[in-house]
Design a protein around this motif. Structure first.
Motif, PDB file in Angstrom:
ATOM      1  N   PRO A  86       3.709  -5.929 -11.269  1.00  0.00           N
ATOM      2  CA  PRO A  86       1.848  -6.631 -10.903  1.00  0.00           C
ATOM      3  C   PRO A  86       1.875  -8.278 -10.434  1.00  0.00           C
ATOM      4  CG  PRO A  86       2.032  -4.813 -13.364  1.00  0.00           C
ATOM      5  CD  PRO A  86       3.233  -4.966 -12.879  1.00  0.00           C
ATOM      6  N   SER A  87       3.153  -8.938 -11.104  1.00  0.00           N
ATOM      7  CA  SER A  87       1.728  -9.852 -10.642  1.00  0.00           C
ATOM      8  C   SER A  87       2.770 -10.831 -10.505  1.00  0.00           C
ATOM      9  CB  SER A  87       3.056 -10.844 -12.190  1.00  0.00           C
ATOM     10  OG  SER A  87       4.860 -10.913 -11.607  1.00  0.00           O
ATOM     11  N   CYS A  88       3.319  -9.874  -9.121  1.00  0.00           N
ATOM     12  CA  CYS A  88       3.517 -10.015  -7.938  1.00  0.00           C
ATOM     13  C   CYS A  88       2.702  -9.774  -6.204  1.00  0.00           C
ATOM     14  CB  CYS A  88       5.098  -9.254  -7.063  1.00  0.00           C
ATOM     15  SG  CYS A  88       6.428 -10.435  -8.643  1.00  0.00           S
ATOM     16  N   THR A  89       1.902  -8.426  -7.103  1.00  0.00           N
ATOM     17  CA  THR A  89       0.396  -7.724  -6.044  1.00  0.00           C
ATOM     18  C   THR A  89      -0.061  -8.764  -6.333  1.00  0.00           C
ATOM     19  OG1 THR A  89      -0.116  -6.568  -8.368  1.00  0.00           O
ATOM     20  CG2 THR A  89       1.778  -5.677  -7.216  1.00  0.00           C
ATOM     21  N   VAL A  90      -0.566  -9.565  -6.833  1.00  0.00           N
ATOM     22  CA  VAL A  90      -1.548 -10.671  -6.364  1.00  0.00           C
ATOM     23  C   VAL A  90      -1.835 -11.448  -5.674  1.00  0.00           C
ATOM     24  CG1 VAL A  90      -2.406 -10.968  -9.139  1.00  0.00           C
ATOM     25  CG2 VAL A  90      -0.490 -13.148  -8.410  1.00  0.00           C
ATOM     26  N   PHE A  91      -0.353 -11.312  -5.265  1.00  0.00           N
ATOM     27  CA  PHE A  91       0.573 -12.472  -3.804  1.00  0.00           C
ATOM     28  C   PHE A  91      -0.013 -11.580  -2.037  1.00  0.00           C
ATOM     29  CE2 PHE A  91       2.864 -14.446  -6.843  1.00  0.00           C
ATOM     30  CZ  PHE A  91       2.345 -15.328  -6.784  1.00  0.00           C
ATOM     31  N   MET A  92      -0.528 -10.358  -2.603  1.00  0.00           N
ATOM     32  CA  MET A  92      -1.007  -9.439  -1.251  1.00  0.00           C
ATOM     33  C   MET A  92      -2.183  -9.796  -0.896  1.00  0.00           C
ATOM     34  SD  MET A  92       2.021  -5.985  -2.419  1.00  0.00           S
ATOM     35  CE  MET A  92       1.846  -5.768  -0.923  1.00  0.00           C
ATOM     36  N   PHE A  93      -2.209  -9.696   0.282  1.00  0.00           N
ATOM     37  CA  PHE A  93      -3.948 -10.066   0.582  1.00  0.00           C
ATOM     38  C   PHE A  93      -4.263  -9.558   1.880  1.00  0.00           C
ATOM     39  CE2 PHE A  93      -7.317 -13.250   1.143  1.00  0.00           C
ATOM     40  CZ  PHE A  93      -7.780 -13.038   2.185  1.00  0.00           C
ATOM     41  N   CYS A 126      -1.333  -6.684   5.424  1.00  0.00           N
ATOM     42  CA  CYS A 126      -1.386  -7.206   4.408  1.00  0.00           C
ATOM     43  C   CYS A 126      -0.145  -8.471   4.958  1.00  0.00           C
ATOM     44  CB  CYS A 126      -0.954  -6.062   3.731  1.00  0.00           C
ATOM     45  SG  CYS A 126      -0.709  -6.933   1.843  1.00  0.00           S
ATOM     46  N   ILE A 127      -0.662  -9.689   4.030  1.00  0.00           N
ATOM     47  CA  ILE A 127       0.094 -10.666   4.300  1.00  0.00           C
ATOM     48  C   ILE A 127       0.885 -10.940   3.079  1.00  0.00           C
ATOM     49  CG2 ILE A 127       0.374 -13.120   4.456  1.00  0.00           C
ATOM     50  CD1 ILE A 127      -0.233 -12.524   6.785  1.00  0.00           C
ATOM     51  N   ASP A 128       1.735 -10.312   2.910  1.00  0.00           N
ATOM     52  CA  ASP A 128       2.755 -10.061   1.415  1.00  0.00           C
ATOM     53  C   ASP A 128       3.466 -11.656   1.110  1.00  0.00           C
ATOM     54  OD1 ASP A 128       4.600 -10.160  -0.770  1.00  0.00           O
ATOM     55  OD2 ASP A 128       5.480  -8.155   0.717  1.00  0.00           O
ATOM     56  N   ALA A 129       2.758 -12.534   0.447  1.00  0.00           N
ATOM     57  CA  ALA A 129       3.365 -14.013  -0.052  1.00  0.00           C
ATOM     58  C   ALA A 129       3.866 -13.481  -1.378  1.00  0.00           C
ATOM     59  CB  ALA A 129       2.704 -14.582  -0.343  1.00  0.00           C
TER      60      ALA A 129
END
Length: 109
Positions: A45-52, A62-65
Motif C-alpha cells: 500500500p505504501s507504493c500505491t501513493v505514487f500512482m497518479f 495512470c503514471i506509475d512513479a
C-alpha cells in the motif's frame, strides 16, 4: 516485481518560483487502467501513493512513479487544503505528460 520502501521525504525549492512557472514533471510508467489495477493488487500500500490516475482522450490512464528514477515529481506532496502547485496535462508528440505549475509565488527553501 520490485519493492520500494516509502520513507518521509521533504522537497524544498532551490530557487524562487514565480506563479505560473513549470515546477516539475510527474514521471513514471504510463499505463492503462487495467494495468494500474493489476499493479495496485501487487504493490505494498505504501507504493500505491505514487500512482497518479488521470483521464486522457476519454480513457483512464495512470503514471506509475513507484520506481525511483531520480526525478523529484513523485516526491512532491499533494496538499488539498492549501496547494501551491496544480497538475496539468501537457501533450508532447501525441503523449500526455503530467506537469506541476506554481499556483502562487514560492520562495526559495
Amino acid at each position: 516485481m520490485f519493492v520500494v520502501f516509502y520513507r518521509a521525504v521533504v522537497v524544498f525549492a532551490k530557487d524562487s518560483i514565480c506563479k505560473g512557472d513549470f515546477v516539475v514533471e510527474y514521471r513514471g510508467d504510463r499505463i492503462n487502467d487495467a494495468e494500474s489495477q493489476r499493479r495496485r493488487k501487487l504493490y505494498h500500500p505504501s507504493c500505491t501513493v505514487f500512482m497518479f490516475a488521470f483521464k486522457w482522450r476519454g480513457k483512464t490512464w495512470c503514471i506509475d512513479a513507484s520506481r525511483d528514477d531520480g526525478s523529484f515529481g513523485r516526491l512532491v506532496n499533494d496538499d488539498h487544503r492549501s496547494p501551491n502547485c496544480k497538475m496539468k496535462k501537457i501533450e508532447v508528440n501525441g503523449n500526455p505528460h503530467l506537469c506541476l505549475f506554481a499556483l502562487n509565488d514560492i520562495k526559495e527553501g
